[in-house]
Design a protein around this motif. Structure first.
Motif, PDB file in Angstrom:
ATOM      1  N   ARG A 116       0.832  -1.212   0.000  1.00 38.19           N
ATOM      2  CA  ARG A 116       0.000   0.000   0.000  1.00 38.19           C
ATOM      3  C   ARG A 116       0.858   1.250   0.000  1.00 38.19           C
ATOM      4  O   ARG A 116       0.596   2.205  -0.724  1.00 38.19           O
ATOM      5  CB  ARG A 116      -0.919   0.013   1.233  1.00 38.19           C
ATOM      6  CG  ARG A 116      -2.203  -0.756   1.021  1.00 38.19           C
ATOM      7  CD  ARG A 116      -3.115  -0.626   2.231  1.00 38.19           C
ATOM      8  NE  ARG A 116      -3.443   0.756   2.567  1.00 38.19           N
ATOM      9  CZ  ARG A 116      -4.084   1.124   3.686  1.00 38.19           C
ATOM     10  NH1 ARG A 116      -4.423   0.209   4.577  1.00 38.19           N
ATOM     11  NH2 ARG A 116      -4.365   2.396   3.907  1.00 38.19           N
ATOM     12  N   ALA A 117       1.918   1.214   0.836  1.00 37.32           N
ATOM     13  CA  ALA A 117       2.787   2.376   0.963  1.00 37.32           C
ATOM     14  C   ALA A 117       3.466   2.687  -0.369  1.00 37.32           C
ATOM     15  O   ALA A 117       3.614   3.847  -0.746  1.00 37.32           O
ATOM     16  CB  ALA A 117       3.827   2.141   2.052  1.00 37.32           C
ATOM     17  N   ASP A 118       3.857   1.624  -1.088  1.00 35.98           N
ATOM     18  CA  ASP A 118       4.601   1.853  -2.329  1.00 35.98           C
ATOM     19  C   ASP A 118       3.743   2.494  -3.416  1.00 35.98           C
ATOM     20  O   ASP A 118       4.263   3.086  -4.351  1.00 35.98           O
ATOM     21  CB  ASP A 118       5.188   0.520  -2.830  1.00 35.98           C
ATOM     22  CG  ASP A 118       6.525   0.236  -2.164  1.00 35.98           C
ATOM     23  OD1 ASP A 118       7.161   1.221  -1.722  1.00 35.98           O
ATOM     24  OD2 ASP A 118       6.903  -0.926  -2.064  1.00 35.98           O
ATOM     25  N   ARG A 119       2.390   2.325  -3.289  1.00 36.53           N
ATOM     26  CA  ARG A 119       1.530   2.913  -4.317  1.00 36.53           C
ATOM     27  C   ARG A 119       1.337   4.409  -4.120  1.00 36.53           C
ATOM     28  O   ARG A 119       1.080   5.125  -5.080  1.00 36.53           O
ATOM     29  CB  ARG A 119       0.180   2.186  -4.327  1.00 36.53           C
ATOM     30  CG  ARG A 119       0.206   0.913  -5.163  1.00 36.53           C
ATOM     31  CD  ARG A 119      -1.193   0.435  -5.475  1.00 36.53           C
ATOM     32  NE  ARG A 119      -1.942   0.098  -4.277  1.00 36.53           N
ATOM     33  CZ  ARG A 119      -1.997  -1.127  -3.736  1.00 36.53           C
ATOM     34  NH1 ARG A 119      -1.345  -2.122  -4.294  1.00 36.53           N
ATOM     35  NH2 ARG A 119      -2.688  -1.354  -2.651  1.00 36.53           N
ATOM     36  N   ALA A 120       1.433   4.891  -2.873  1.00 34.47           N
ATOM     37  CA  ALA A 120       1.233   6.319  -2.590  1.00 34.47           C
ATOM     38  C   ALA A 120       2.556   6.960  -2.194  1.00 34.47           C
ATOM     39  O   ALA A 120       3.100   6.627  -1.139  1.00 34.47           O
ATOM     40  CB  ALA A 120       0.216   6.479  -1.468  1.00 34.47           C
ATOM     41  N   PRO A 121       3.076   7.862  -3.039  1.00 40.81           N
ATOM     42  CA  PRO A 121       4.407   8.424  -2.772  1.00 40.81           C
ATOM     43  C   PRO A 121       4.553   9.014  -1.378  1.00 40.81           C
ATOM     44  O   PRO A 121       5.564   8.789  -0.717  1.00 40.81           O
ATOM     45  CB  PRO A 121       4.551   9.509  -3.850  1.00 40.81           C
ATOM     46  CG  PRO A 121       3.652   9.068  -4.951  1.00 40.81           C
ATOM     47  CD  PRO A 121       2.505   8.362  -4.296  1.00 40.81           C
ATOM     48  N   LEU A 122       3.533   9.769  -0.921  1.00 38.61           N
ATOM     49  CA  LEU A 122       3.664  10.415   0.376  1.00 38.61           C
ATOM     50  C   LEU A 122       3.685   9.380   1.498  1.00 38.61           C
ATOM     51  O   LEU A 122       4.435   9.497   2.466  1.00 38.61           O
ATOM     52  CB  LEU A 122       2.515  11.404   0.589  1.00 38.61           C
ATOM     53  CG  LEU A 122       2.782  12.410   1.716  1.00 38.61           C
ATOM     54  CD1 LEU A 122       3.908  13.355   1.322  1.00 38.61           C
ATOM     55  CD2 LEU A 122       1.524  13.204   2.041  1.00 38.61           C
TER      56      LEU A 122
END
Lengths: 335, 335, 335
Positions: C7-13
């Motif tokens: 999940r984290a890798d999909r959203a840059p922030l």
């Protein structure tokens, strides 16, 4: 100058002179005898004794390299001369009295040692890490040679070489430089030019001008970033609240000057990112200068060009890890 | 001595004793148990407490190497013993009181650490640069171990371990050594012999004689250049105007001694150029001694053999760059 | 936590936040965002200003790594964050005043520099010797940045940053910590927990508890040996006769803590020998702390985590020379 090189190579004495002049040029990476000659003029303009000691240093270290039969193309490029030249200049600056024959003998021995240390430092930095030795050998030889004066009686220290704890710092540039007329802008310009000159211990603005001219005949980008680096160093010094007397005499400028020139003008392929990187490196070198000066002050030692060497090596180490910069191959730089 | 070696290898305790004696010999590169025994006699001649501490050190560091199952042939050659021996001797010299069991325990722990540091230093110097670790591990362990005494209460410093700023220096050799009868020539001879002894903290001329004998049974060139190196060190000290009291007690001689022996008698193939190189290296080590003493004095630390290590490494680094010298392959030296 | 990572890798922030939290976790080798969050809570529990400065540091150094386009998987693992986080915390601890915007700017610049130094240190340690950089970049950046305050006027030192010669040392733990009620056992427990907290300059027991919890969610052995290491450090400090006030405030514990965790819980395959090795390494780190504190005191500098770094590197260098230990491959540790 292929024709000059060819002529020089046919006459051993001419070749040796050429190697020595390039050695003086290599203090600022300029593998060019005319650059060396102009830089030497700048040093003599500051002080003839400083000039003679620098000459003695470059001759001694280059001759030592011949004696040890080191790589001839590296000798001819002045790579065994620049550290010796700086050792000679440093000893003439921080030890007394001027024109002393025994001090000159000490400079001969110490400069010869710089060739040994250059080989050792190259074994580590060049061979293992593909990084340039910069003026690290000069620092590694000069610092112990100055320290010797604290435990023996036959070497006399100049007032610059004194163990001190930091006292109050006067940050006003103009007032600190006593007896100087003219405007604040004039004082700033002087500080920048002295910052260029201080790389060879030449504390007069004329030396800075001659050195920049010397760089100009070799590389316009090199000369430009030497100037920019000195400006950056001065600005960082004023921003941090450094001593105004030191700033006026160029002590905040010389490390930034060589760092900017090395990064933006010598070891990395030039573009706008490299330019920014050179400015950053000049600022980092100057910050490190402030730190090392605080470390060395109580020991009675000057920071020499150690801040430039350490900061620039760190910045150059990035060339393999980051795709942002492209490095000029080391053999291409040094020959 | 192949027969002795074979016999020793069959009996574990005998082999361990042999390793420890070679360890004491290896302080001066002598991979020979008889050399170690004679050097040990020299140490005991100076002070039985110093002798016991040295023995405890060599046993502890050699035993640690066995415990860590390090390379057996290197253990047997005494290479995990010499640094520990020196650590033990140094702690007995610079800390008080003599014969203290807790100090002896401290020496056991510190000497054991020297084996760890020897592995780390070898990883860098031997594996990467084909340079010998020399007594660098001894210096790297002893300096922090002495520093601990400044921030804790359970370690007591000898008067030799005091933070001082350089005061007036008395350069007259004879007068400084109070209560000594005899001629100036006799004082010089004593200074040279004490210079040999000081490598193991043995500040008596007899120790110097026994150490030279110990070297003689192993290598005549080694013994000769150890003597030459001590002479060179003394001369450089007098030339620079070093303190006469220190000179008389051999403090200007021991770094030059090991440097000359290492360069002319151990790591380079012997010829007249190597001989000259050994003399130069001894002079450089002594100059560096003067510099490091000035750096370490205000910190309350002795320079130990750091001057010898650093200067000799620089001089040995030249072996690949210059065709003038031929190096003895490192494995051949150390086994 | 593969789902969180994805999940984290999909959203840059979110990815950047995750990298920063892992960066805080990596101070203690915990490549885990929840560990980072708990450690950060511990820092805020000690002082909100310390927490903000740590956050600013980790963000600045991680952002710099993105700017230089360094290896993405290493950035995501927090490896360009932990040194910056420590730099930020150190400057907030040793410089004044709290909440100063210009000091925060200084922290941004210094933390960014830690990324450059991390690349350079990795070039040497990781690439050449297969050893981890540990927190060496943090030390190499912070020490000069603190020294700058001695030669300039715009940086204000906290009372902790003062040049001092060692005075009398009070070894009684309880009395030294003035105004603290409770038993000697309670003081010891506090000292151990503060020792854990001091790794991030958090001088309150609650921080120690939160940090141990943070380690627990990542590795039970890691948490256990962090605790053991802090105990070992305190014991060594008391055994040597270290200052009781320092001991109570955890200054004898934090180097031992990370050393034990690194050796027994991270870089070597766990068994009873590794456990013993971790305890030994914690003791050695603490001894080196005492030594470096004595060296740095007169220079006005704290020892930071240099004792841990140097001792642990020496102990890890053994992994190739001794068959007793098995090393966890470095890439497996760091990602």
């Amino acid at each position: 100058m292929p024709r000059w090189s060819e002529r020089a190579d046919r006459a051993p004495l001419l070749a040796f002179t050429d190697s020595c002049l390039r050695g003086i040029g290599q203090i600022l990476f300029a593998n060019n005898p005319l650059s060396g000659l102009l830089i030497l003029c700048g040093i003599f303009a500051a002080s003839p004794w400083l000039g003679v000691a620098t000459l003695v240093g470059v001759v001694s270290s280059t001759a030592t390299a011949h004696l040890l039969a080191l790589d001839r193309s590296r000798i001819r490029a002045g790579l065994y001369g620049y550290n010796g030249a700086l050792v000679g200049g440093a000893l003439a600056t921080f030890l007394l009295p001027a024109w002393s024959p025994s001090l000159l003998l000490y400079a001969v021995v110490a400069s010869a040692m710089s060739t040994f240390v250059m080989v050792a430092v190259s074994l580590v930095l060049v061979d293992q890490f593909h990084l340039p030795p910069l003026t690290l050998p000069f620092n590694l030889v000069t610092l112990p040679c100055l320290l010797v004066s604290f435990t023996t009686t036959h070497l006399q220290r100049s007032p610059m070489l004194v163990r001190h704890v930091e006292g109050p710092i006067n940050t006003v540039l103009r007032e600190s430089a006593s007896g100087v007329a003219g405007s604040q802008a004039g004082a700033l310009l002087e500080a920048v030019l002295r910052g260029v000159g201080q790389i060879v211990f030449a504390d007069v603005p004329l030396a800075g001008v001659l050195i920049l001219l010397g760089l100009l005949v070799w590389s316009r980008i090199g000369a430009l970033f030497a100037l920019v680096g000195s400006v950056v160093g001065l600005l960082v010094g004023m921003l941090l609240g450094g001593d105004g007397h030191d700033a006026y005499h160029g002590l905040w400028g010389y490390n930034g000057m060589v760092a900017a020139e090395a990064l933006a003008g010598v070891f990395l392929v030039w573009d706008w990112r490299t330019a920014l990187y050179g400015v950053t490196g000049a600022a980092a070198s100057t910050g490190l200068y402030a730190g090392l000066a605080a470390l060395f002050g109580p020991l009675g030692l000057p920071a020499l060009t150690l801040p430039f060497c350490l900061a620039t090596l760190v910045f150059l180490a990035l060339k393999n890890a980051s795709p942002v910069f492209r490095a000029v191959p080391l053999p291409k730089v040094t020959s």
